[in-house]
Design an enzyme around this catalytic site. Structure first.
Site, mmCIF file in Angstrom:
data_model
loop_
_atom_site.group_PDB
_atom_site.id
_atom_site.type_symbol
_atom_site.label_atom_id
_atom_site.label_comp_id
_atom_site.label_asym_id
_atom_site.label_seq_id
_atom_site.Cartn_x
_atom_site.Cartn_y
_atom_site.Cartn_z
ATOM 1 N N GLY A 1 0.825 -1.196 0.000
ATOM 2 C CA GLY A 1 0.000 0.000 0.000
ATOM 3 C C GLY A 1 0.858 1.245 0.000
ATOM 4 O O GLY A 1 2.017 1.218 -0.431
ATOM 5 N N SER A 2 0.313 2.307 0.495
ATOM 6 C CA SER A 2 0.996 3.598 0.439
ATOM 7 C C SER A 2 2.169 3.662 1.402
ATOM 8 O O SER A 2 2.208 2.962 2.426
ATOM 9 C CB SER A 2 0.017 4.728 0.745
ATOM 10 N N GLU B 1 5.653 -3.404 0.962
ATOM 11 C CA GLU B 1 5.825 -3.054 -0.462
ATOM 12 C C GLU B 1 5.007 -1.789 -0.664
ATOM 13 O O GLU B 1 3.782 -1.811 -0.653
ATOM 14 C CB GLU B 1 5.350 -4.195 -1.356
ATOM 15 N N CYS C 1 1.801 0.575 -8.498
ATOM 16 C CA CYS C 1 2.945 1.109 -7.764
ATOM 17 C C CYS C 1 4.223 1.054 -8.591
ATOM 18 O O CYS C 1 5.126 1.869 -8.407
ATOM 19 C CB CYS C 1 3.127 0.365 -6.449
#
Length: 464
Positions: A234-235, A256, A290
């Site tokens: 995620g962020s 990640e 991403c």
């Protein structure tokens, strides 16, 4: 085509091998990204539900058969799970399309490829050295044993929920771990299908548990003393928070996180080829990736030609119904994501970059979270649109005076998840690639098909 998958019991959670009633009446409504209409509703987990899920996973690991099976026996379950998920591949692909906006023409083959990751990890049961024999310096024998870490909280985002669940579950299940899979409130459908598949194949009780929760309850899962490891995608902002929470109790974690990946185009590479590669990569999942290559660093002498080639292709992309075969790109996943992308486009304009293509909402689409694929030219690498992750179909083309400066620009970022170098000379490409501070570097494109290589990020793109 407009296929709508069905879910057996979305009003419940999958805990301890059965469908369990929620502790509250709270529900989450999931929207269709192309129509803005309700897709379906799921139960929203509270702390009590998370506690039950962790307890089930804990009991399955501490007392159940799963970690005590041989790797070959666990591999059998993974192979059977692969087959069952393949039976549900169309449902999984359609769910991804509805929730996240990826075109169905892309989601179906990608889902099929992802499902077979279970079979790939099953194949490692016979080849991976789970027990390594060593001769120690004192002359005595030693055994290095790779043990399962225990109960894993797998927290996945909304952009690729099934893919990122499988990336976490497949190796962990083979190792002997048990899981609490925490689905994203914006895209929980794939997790429910996965739970249904686990139930159908008779996966031992409590090995995989599935709940859907928002941030506050997710933090409770991260803090839970029964969880041995947190695996999160995620962020970067959320990753920082998870790392701090895990640090309080010295829990293991893999993160990640975000990226602002650079593509360095050298002066020997064909402009049409690079434009085709970047256009295809941007259209996939509407740029909500991403690993997306969003900073395009080019020789100053070729800047205008590359911008023209990208703009021509971006203007030719057909944006529309993600189930329609003619659509190249679907919508963004949700309203707040479209507002975020629009905000960054305005920031790019205000910051002095030249808008070369796109920049608005498609005029022919009056509903759905659509945005035009966008190209900015003459972007300064210090600008907001070059430094912050937009998570949408927006490219920043940045001119560089030479190869050395191009690498320096590529590294001038808080992120280091992915990068690419475009060159017809493999030795030159390798030399440039070695200069990147990036967990992954690709040659002449964006291809995440080789999971054997492993994935990790430098700097604020992740840990592990």
């Amino acid at each position: 085509m407009n296929r709508t998958p069905s879910f057996q019991q979305p009003d419940k959670f999958f805990i301890g091998g059965r469908w369990a009633d929620p502790s509250s009446s709270s529900v989450i409504e999931v929207l269709n990204s192309a129509t803005e209409e309700k897709f379906f509703s799921v139960a929203e987990a509270q702390e009590a539900d998370v506690n039950r899920a962790v307890e089930a996973a804990r009991d399955a690991f501490d007392n159940g058969p799963w970690p005590r099976l041989s790797h070959a026996e666990r591999a059998h379950y993974l192979n059977v799970l692969t087959a069952e998920l393949q039976n549900r591949a169309e449902d999984l692909a359609a769910t991804w399309t509805i929730e996240s906006g990826v075109t169905y023409s892309a989601s179906l083959p990608t889902t099929t490829q992802v499902n077979y990751l279970f079979a790939y990890y099953a194949s490692l049961a016979d080849s991976f050295q789970f027990v390594e024999r060593h001769q120690l310096s004192n002359g005595k024998p030693g055994l290095l044993v790779h043990e399962p870490v225990g109960v894993v909280a797998a927290i996945v985002p909304w952009n690729g929920p099934h893919m990122l669940s499988v990336f976490k579950l497949a190796p962990g299940l083979l190792a002997g771990c048990t899981f609490v899979l925490k689905a994203s409130p914006e895209a929980p459908g794939a997790a429910y299908i996965l739970a249904e598949a686990c139930e159908k194949i008779g996966l031992p009780t409590g090995v995989v548990n599935v709940v859907t929760a928002d941030r506050a309850v997710s933090e409770h899962l991260v803090r839970h003393p029964g969880v041995d490891k947190v695996a999160f995608t995620g962020s970067t902002a959320a990753g920082r928070r998870i790392a701090s929470l895990c640090g309080e109790r010295i829990a293991r974690y893999t993160l990640e996180l975000g990226g602002k990946s650079a593509a360095v185009v050298l002066d020997d590479y064909d402009i049409d080829k690079v434009a085709d590669a970047l256009t295809g990569g941007t259209a996939f999942l509407t740029g909500q990736v991403c690993f997306a290559l969003t900073r395009i660093i080019v020789p100053r002498s070729r800047h205008d030609d590359i911008v023209d080639a990208l703009s021509t292709r971006f203007n030719g992309l057909r944006v529309g119904d993600p189930f329609h075969e003619a659509s190249h790109m679907g919508p963004l996943a949700m309203q707040r994501q479209r507002e975020r992308v629009e905000h960054y486009i305005q920031q790019g304009k205000a910051g002095g970059a030249k808008l070369a293509a796109g920049g608005g909402r498609p005029t022919h689409l009056d509903r759905g979270f659509y945005i035009e694929p966008t190209v900015f030219a003459y972007v300064e690498n210090s600008s907001i649109i070059a430094q912050e992750q937009i998570f949408g179909p927006v490219l920043s083309v940045i001119p560089a005076d030479d190869e050395q400066q191009a690498v320096a620009i590529a590294n001038d970022s808080i992120y280091g998840l992915n990068a690419a170098v475009f060159s017809d000379d493999p030795e030159r490409a390798y030399r440039v690639a070695r200069g990147f501070r990036s967990g992954v570097v690709m040659h002449n494109g964006l291809d995440m098909g080789a999971m054997e290589m492993g994935v990790g990020g430098f700097k604020q793109s992740g840990v592990g």
